[in-house]
Design a protein around this motif. Structure first.
Motif, PDB file in Angstrom:
ATOM      1  N   GLN A  10       0.834  -1.194   0.000  1.00  0.00           N
ATOM      2  CA  GLN A  10       0.000   0.000   0.000  1.00  0.00           C
ATOM      3  C   GLN A  10       0.871   1.247   0.000  1.00  0.00           C
ATOM      4  OE1 GLN A  10      -2.286   0.809   3.545  1.00  0.00           O
ATOM      5  NE2 GLN A  10      -0.907  -0.398   4.809  1.00  0.00           N
ATOM      6  N   ARG A  46     -11.583  -7.118   5.127  1.00  0.00           N
ATOM      7  CA  ARG A  46     -11.627  -6.407   6.408  1.00  0.00           C
ATOM      8  C   ARG A  46     -10.517  -5.373   6.569  1.00  0.00           C
ATOM      9  NH1 ARG A  46     -12.534 -11.665  10.266  1.00  0.00           N
ATOM     10  NH2 ARG A  46     -14.572 -12.218   9.455  1.00  0.00           N
ATOM     11  N   PHE A  47      -9.577  -5.328   5.643  1.00  0.00           N
ATOM     12  CA  PHE A  47      -8.395  -4.484   5.773  1.00  0.00           C
ATOM     13  C   PHE A  47      -8.759  -3.004   5.768  1.00  0.00           C
ATOM     14  CE2 PHE A  47      -4.582  -2.337   4.134  1.00  0.00           C
ATOM     15  CZ  PHE A  47      -3.664  -2.789   5.057  1.00  0.00           C
ATOM     16  N   GLU A  48      -8.164  -2.264   6.699  1.00  0.00           N
ATOM     17  CA  GLU A  48      -8.342  -0.817   6.773  1.00  0.00           C
ATOM     18  C   GLU A  48      -7.023  -0.166   6.361  1.00  0.00           C
ATOM     19  OE1 GLU A  48     -11.083   0.937   7.448  1.00  0.00           O
ATOM     20  OE2 GLU A  48     -12.223  -0.921   7.701  1.00  0.00           O
ATOM     21  N   ASN A  54     -11.011   9.018   5.073  1.00  0.00           N
ATOM     22  CA  ASN A  54     -12.472   8.964   4.995  1.00  0.00           C
ATOM     23  C   ASN A  54     -12.890   8.374   3.650  1.00  0.00           C
ATOM     24  OD1 ASN A  54     -12.778  10.284   7.495  1.00  0.00           O
ATOM     25  ND2 ASN A  54     -12.390  12.247   6.507  1.00  0.00           N
ATOM     26  N   PRO A  55     -12.921   7.050   3.530  1.00  0.00           N
ATOM     27  CA  PRO A  55     -13.257   6.439   2.242  1.00  0.00           C
ATOM     28  C   PRO A  55     -14.736   6.623   1.884  1.00  0.00           C
ATOM     29  CG  PRO A  55     -12.971   4.749   3.905  1.00  0.00           C
ATOM     30  CD  PRO A  55     -12.621   6.049   4.546  1.00  0.00           C
ATOM     31  N   ARG A  58     -15.435   1.207  -1.486  1.00  0.00           N
ATOM     32  CA  ARG A  58     -14.386   0.194  -1.566  1.00  0.00           C
ATOM     33  C   ARG A  58     -14.788  -0.829  -2.626  1.00  0.00           C
ATOM     34  NH1 ARG A  58     -11.584  -0.875   3.624  1.00  0.00           N
ATOM     35  NH2 ARG A  58     -11.658  -3.060   3.067  1.00  0.00           N
ATOM     36  N   VAL A  71      -9.893   1.862  -3.057  1.00  0.00           N
ATOM     37  CA  VAL A  71     -10.667   2.652  -2.107  1.00  0.00           C
ATOM     38  C   VAL A  71     -10.785   4.058  -2.676  1.00  0.00           C
ATOM     39  CG1 VAL A  71     -10.819   3.474   0.261  1.00  0.00           C
ATOM     40  CG2 VAL A  71      -9.756   1.277  -0.213  1.00  0.00           C
ATOM     41  N   CYS A  80      -4.627  -0.975  -2.678  1.00  0.00           N
ATOM     42  CA  CYS A  80      -3.787  -1.916  -1.940  1.00  0.00           C
ATOM     43  C   CYS A  80      -3.763  -3.216  -2.722  1.00  0.00           C
ATOM     44  CB  CYS A  80      -4.348  -2.194  -0.542  1.00  0.00           C
ATOM     45  SG  CYS A  80      -4.511  -0.766   0.500  1.00  0.00           S
TER      46      CYS A  80
END
Length: 149
Positions: A10, A46-48, A54-55, A58, A71, A80
């Protein structure tokens, strides 16, 4: 049984020159490649990511060797990349194994040996901390210049 690394790539940082592409291993999975891909999909969903803060949306895409998460941020999209990679070697694990198992080629010492301690030079005294204005010159560089109004 093969061991798979779950890898995420990322962008970190801001701006055109401050960004850098970063890689990290999220987890390891022992089993087949399909099991590793299934575990990677759960992690990717689940990845942040670090960016954007502030997406808006996704989207997760599947590729041949993993997944791509796009995103949508307020100003621009970020992405990512998630891949599985088979672990072939781990130097940390190899050194831990060597410490745990003494080599058969090394004979044990016959009697007690006396350890000779190594003497160290004393650490030099760092002295007093610098004054708060240690970097400020006594005379400003502009003082005495004729080209300034």
């Amino acid at each position: 049984m093969p061991r798979w690394g779950l890898v995420v790539e990322q962008n970190l940082g801001y701006g055109r020159q401050g960004r850098m592409w970063s890689v990290g291993v999220i987890d390891h999975v022992e089993g087949s490649r399909d099991e590793a891909l299934a575990a990677l999909r759960v992690r990717a969903e689940r990845f942040e990511p670090v960016h954007p803060a502030n997406p808006k949306s996704r989207r997760l895409y599947q590729q041949a060797d993993g997944y791509l998460l796009v995103v949508e941020g307020v100003w621009q999209p970020w992405h990512c990349r998630f891949t599985v990679a088979e672990q072939l070697y781990d130097s940390a694990a190899a050194s831990e194994r060597l410490e745990e198992e003494p080599s058969a080629a090394e004979p044990e010492p016959a009697g007690p040996t006396k350890a000779v301690p190594r003497t160290r030079d004393p650490e030099p005294d760092p002295g007093p901390p610098p004054a708060w204005d240690a970097e400020v010159p006594e005379v400003p560089s502009w003082l005495g210049r004729d080209d300034l109004p």
